[in-house]
Design a protein around this motif. Structure first.
Motif, mmCIF file in Angstrom:
data_model
loop_
_atom_site.group_PDB
_atom_site.id
_atom_site.type_symbol
_atom_site.label_atom_id
_atom_site.label_comp_id
_atom_site.label_asym_id
_atom_site.label_seq_id
_atom_site.Cartn_x
_atom_site.Cartn_y
_atom_site.Cartn_z
ATOM 1 N N GLN A 217 -4.808 8.981 44.227
ATOM 2 C CA GLN A 217 -4.972 7.571 44.571
ATOM 3 C C GLN A 217 -3.963 7.273 45.670
ATOM 4 O O GLN A 217 -2.945 7.960 45.785
ATOM 5 C CB GLN A 217 -4.675 6.693 43.343
ATOM 6 N N ALA A 229 -8.611 10.513 35.843
ATOM 7 C CA ALA A 229 -8.270 9.714 34.662
ATOM 8 C C ALA A 229 -8.987 8.376 34.717
ATOM 9 O O ALA A 229 -9.352 7.893 35.793
ATOM 10 C CB ALA A 229 -6.766 9.483 34.594
ATOM 11 N N GLU A 249 -16.118 8.521 39.627
ATOM 12 C CA GLU A 249 -15.068 8.789 40.617
ATOM 13 C C GLU A 249 -15.444 9.859 41.641
ATOM 14 O O GLU A 249 -15.057 9.761 42.798
ATOM 15 C CB GLU A 249 -13.752 9.156 39.902
ATOM 16 N N GLU A 293 -11.914 3.851 44.136
ATOM 17 C CA GLU A 293 -11.049 4.331 43.041
ATOM 18 C C GLU A 293 -10.032 5.362 43.519
ATOM 19 O O GLU A 293 -8.924 5.433 43.002
ATOM 20 C CB GLU A 293 -11.910 4.994 41.948
#
Ligand SMILES: NC(=O)c1ccc[n+]([C@@H]2O[C@H](COP(=O)([O-])OP(=O)(O)OC[C@H]3O[C@@H](n4cnc5c(N)ncnc54)[C@H](O)[C@@H]3O)[C@@H](O)[C@H]2O)c1
Ligand SMILES: [Mg+2]
Length: 352
Positions: A217, A229, A249, A293
């Motif tokens: 991220q 996650a 994701e 994300e």
């Protein structure tokens, strides 16, 4: 310490001469401390206290590691009196564990204001000078704490954080009152009980048989990649959450899923991390990164991941190198998943 147990059978009680293990007696003692305010208050007399200021633990610097100082009740009373506060503030402390000899451990935050007490935040720098230590953000201290201390501090910080955020009843708006151990809060007006909560989070290391998928991220330190996650949605099983998070994701469908381990993670709020290994169908490995994300996701070879595991600290990006990266620190369950994957693939990656 050991106890003989009394067992009930068809309404009658018998004394059983089986010796309860140290672990069982300790667990039963902790249960009693949570249930009985008087027992808990008494345990404070011989207990040890860990201190926090605005959720940052008090640490002392040693050679390579942080030491976590503990204080007795009388030391704490002396300290509070020196800063013009009475010993009643100690009732804000929370129970975080006990030793095998039944020495109870508590955590107390001297920086947070409690709604149920009139205690104001105590001055941080004066306290640090007095206590010969520093209140250091837990996340920043992670690399220099031993696993036992970090686990205790994770529990303490999470509990203190939860109490700080649950001082009022969401139904009546009245202040809630914590029990001595801090295992719950009750609204005196409508008797609603609030228990400390954590959010279930799945974390998955996806493999295609020879490579594993890691992602980052934009908020991660430079070069750091981790397993995928995500928070479980209401009504989902762990398996459903893992499949959804991976699809959301990186746009992949999973074939097989295997549970590995779990971990309590206090950042930014308490989570129960549930770690799994998963595989995708051979040939179905094309990643479509969800940029809302993630910043990036990629497949990494055994050699790349094994080298990153050996590297100490976080990697600082160098010019003209496209794939150097680092993995999360040992304390994070993501590290454990990656290590397990490397160990499993070590044999199959040897040259013929
Ligand atoms: N210990 C480890 O090894 C490790 C490794 C990676 C991530 N983590 C932790 O896992 C957690 C989740 O990872 P993520 O950020 O990729 O999750 P995620 O992919 O679910 O994305 C986060 C988003 O989910 C939403 N969300 C849904 N329920 C939420 C809730 N209960 N609390 C907060 N946000 C919620 C929010 O919009 C938030 O922005 C993070 O808190 C992170 O600290 C731990
Ligand atoms: Mg995520």
């Amino acid at each position: 310490m050991a106890l003989y147990c009394r067992i009930a059978f068809r309404g009658k009680s018998f004394c059983c001469y089986r010796l309860l293990s140290t672990y069982v007696t300790k667990t039963r003692y902790l249960f009693e401390l949570k249930e009985d305010d008087d027992v808990c208050r008494k345990a404070q007399q011989t207990g040890a206290f860990y201190l926090f200021h605005s959720l940052a633990p008090l640490l002392q610097t040693s050679e390579h590691q942080y030491l976590v100082p503990r204080f007795s009740l009388s030391e704490l009373e002396r300290l509070l009196s020196k800063f013009g506060q009475n010993a009643q503030r100690i009732e804000d402390s929370v129970l975080i564990g006990c030793s095998e000899q039944h020495e109870a451990w508590f955590a107390l935050d001297l920086g947070l204001n409690s709604s149920s007490s009139t205690h104001a935040s105590l001055p941080k720098s004066e306290m640090e000078t007095e206590l010969k230590g520093s209140f250091i953000e837990l996340r920043k201290a992670l690399f220099q704490l031993n696993p036992v201390d970090s686990s205790l501090l994770f529990t303490a910080q999470s509990l203190l954080h939860w109490h700080d955020g649950h001082q009022f009843c969401s139904r009546s708006g009245q202040p809630t009152k914590k029990n001595m151990a801090g295992s719950k809060r009750v609204c005196p007006s409508n008797k609603i009980i609030y228990y400390p909560q954590m959010a279930p989070v799945v974390i998955t290391l996806v493999s295609d048989g020879t490579r594993c998928l890691l992602a980052r991220q934009s908020s991660f330190p430079k070069g750091l990649y981790s397993a995928l996650a995500g928070f479980c949605d209401m009504g989902e099983s762990v398996e459903e959450a893992v499949r959804r998070e991976v699809a959301e994701e990186v746009g992949l469908e999973l074939e097989r899923l295997q549970y590995s381990a779990s971990q309590h993670w206090p950042f930014p709020n308490s989570s129960l991390m549930i770690a799994c290994h998963a595989t995708v169908k051979p040939g179905q490995t094309e990643i479509q990164v969800n940029l809302r994300e993630l910043e990036a996701a990629a497949w990494f070879s055994y050699a790349e991941v094994a080298a990153a595991l050996k590297r100490k600290g976080t990697y600082i990006q160098q010019q003209n190198q496209s794939f150097p990266f680092s993995v999360p620190p040992k304390l994070a369950i993501a590290h454990q998943l990656i290590k397990e994957w490397v160990e499993k693939h070590a044999c199959s990656s040897l040259p013929d």
